[in-house]
Design an enzyme around this catalytic site. Structure first.
Site, PDB file in Angstrom:
ATOM      1  N   GLU A 119       0.826  -1.219   0.000  1.00  0.00           N
ATOM      2  CA  GLU A 119       0.000   0.000   0.000  1.00  0.00           C
ATOM      3  C   GLU A 119       0.858   1.265   0.000  1.00  0.00           C
ATOM      4  OE1 GLU A 119      -3.033  -0.232  -0.643  1.00  0.00           O
ATOM      5  OE2 GLU A 119      -3.885  -2.049   0.245  1.00  0.00           O
ATOM      6  N   HIS A 142      -2.956   1.908   8.195  1.00  0.00           N
ATOM      7  CA  HIS A 142      -4.045   1.201   7.517  1.00  0.00           C
ATOM      8  C   HIS A 142      -4.264  -0.102   8.268  1.00  0.00           C
ATOM      9  CE1 HIS A 142      -6.387  -1.197   4.840  1.00  0.00           C
ATOM     10  NE2 HIS A 142      -5.372  -2.002   4.549  1.00  0.00           N
ATOM     11  N   HIS A 144      -7.552  -3.316   9.510  1.00  0.00           N
ATOM     12  CA  HIS A 144      -8.800  -3.997   9.149  1.00  0.00           C
ATOM     13  C   HIS A 144      -9.690  -4.171  10.383  1.00  0.00           C
ATOM     14  CE1 HIS A 144      -6.229  -6.200   5.776  1.00  0.00           C
ATOM     15  NE2 HIS A 144      -6.375  -4.920   5.537  1.00  0.00           N
ATOM     16  N   HIS A 215     -12.859  -3.231   3.037  1.00  0.00           N
ATOM     17  CA  HIS A 215     -11.435  -3.551   3.157  1.00  0.00           C
ATOM     18  C   HIS A 215     -10.886  -3.136   4.525  1.00  0.00           C
ATOM     19  CE1 HIS A 215      -7.104  -3.079   1.344  1.00  0.00           C
ATOM     20  NE2 HIS A 215      -7.102  -3.633   2.539  1.00  0.00           N
TER      21      HIS A 215
HETATM   22  P1  13P Z   1       1.109  -5.502   2.994  1.00  0.00           P
HETATM   23  O1  13P Z   1       1.513  -6.792   3.677  1.00  0.00           O
HETATM   24  O2  13P Z   1       1.709  -5.374   1.622  1.00  0.00           O
HETATM   25  O3  13P Z   1       1.411  -4.293   3.886  1.00  0.00           O
HETATM   26  O4  13P Z   1      -0.472  -5.518   2.744  1.00  0.00           O
HETATM   27  C1  13P Z   1      -1.393  -5.655   3.777  1.00  0.00           C
HETATM   28  C2  13P Z   1      -2.709  -5.002   3.477  1.00  0.00           C
HETATM   29  O5  13P Z   1      -3.502  -4.789   4.373  1.00  0.00           O
HETATM   30  C3  13P Z   1      -3.019  -4.593   2.090  1.00  0.00           C
HETATM   31  O6  13P Z   1      -4.147  -3.791   2.037  1.00  0.00           O
HETATM   32 ZN    ZN Z   2      -5.464  -3.940   3.812  1.00  0.00          ZN
END
Ligand code: 13P
Ligand code: ZN
Length: 270
Positions: A119, A142, A144, A215
């Site tokens: 990302e 970022h 989840h 996401h």
């Molecule tokens: P990476 O392992 O490349 O950081 O990706 C994790 C992710 O949440 C992608 O949206």
């Molecule tokens: Zn992600």
């Protein structure tokens, strides 16, 4: 082992905060496998000795030109790396990169040649945007978060500020400590330039936290602990909503008047 963190207490403290947050993300169940990523603009902690270090990778394209990143340095989670591992070993599960003159390429400087998060386009675009507007924010997260991602599966909560109003109304702290609410970014391919650009558009509507539909969320703040806190208070509000629904009723939420009272009492920006 030789690390650039040795004899650099300010940098060690900043990366230590990233490791602390990575542990929280795992404990909360928001970081399955390699889920989520963190970048930190560490430019202010870079000294001459660090600047003199040779690269340990070839120059790699950013994918676009980000002019405000001239001379900038970042700590980046490694792609495919687990938050639960990063919590113990931040310099083995992430790396420090510098932006090359011209702002079209970067190279890895330390400690190990760990490729940055997939990302990176969104993260670097966000840092470029923050610098362009003179923001003091240096951290980008970022992750989840389960209940917030669940909300994004219903069109009801994708209407502008529908989720913001509901989440703010669940508990006064959310109104106070995530005072700009939750922006919405319609579903786009993970890691894409389109996602990076849509994220900037959403942040520019005056949000610190934006939802990537179906996401996760992306949050910005002065440091990584504050970015985490904003997501944590929002997801707590979502959990309260879910709990009420599980008890069989739609929660009333605080009234608009009660939330306006909070805005005025705390001097909130919206
Ligand atoms: P990476 O392992 O490349 O950081 O990706 C994790 C992710 O949440 C992608 O949206
Ligand atoms: Zn992600």
């Amino acid at each position: 082992m030789e690390s650039i963190l040795n004899d650099r207490p300010a940098l060690r403290r900043q990366i230590g905060q990233v490791a602390e947050v990575a542990g929280y993300l795992w404990q909360k169940g928001w970081a399955e496998r390699n889920g989520g990523n963190i970048t930190l603009n560490i430019t202010e902690s870079v000294d001459d000795a660090l600047r003199a270090l040779p690269a340990i990778s070839e120059p790699r394209p950013i994918g676009t030109t980000l002019p405000h990143l001239e001379g900038c340095w970042f700590y980046c989670k490694g792609t495919g790396k687990r938050m639960r591992d990063l919590a113990r070993e931040p310099m083995a599960c992430g790396s420090v990169i510098r932006i090359l003159p011209g702002c079209t390429h970067y190279e890895i400087v330390a400690d190990e040649p760990v490729a940055p998060t997939s990302e990176l386009p969104a993260h670097l675009a966000v840092h470029d945007y923050l610098l362009a507007k003179g923001s003091p924010y240096r951290a980008c997260l970022h992750t989840h978060p389960i209940e917030l991602v669940a909300l994004s599966h219903s069109p009801r909560w994708l209407e502008k500020d529908a989720a913001t109003r509901m989440l703010w109304s669940m508990i006064p702290e959310t109104r106070a400590f995530c005072p700009r609410g939750l922006g919405i970014v319609p579903y786009l391919m993970p890691s894409s330039q389109a996602l990076a650009e849509a994220t900037i558009r959403a942040l520019d509507e005056d949000y610190d936290v934006v939802m990537w539909e179906k996401h996760g969320v992306l949050a910005v703040d002065t440091d990584i602990l504050n970015a985490f806190d904003q997501v944590d208070v929002l997801n707590k509000a979502a959990q309260i909503y879910v709990s009420a629904r599980n008890m069989g009723f739609e929660p009333d939420g605080m009234t608009d008047a009660q939330m306006t009272e909070l805005r005025d009492a705390f001097g909130l920006p919206k």
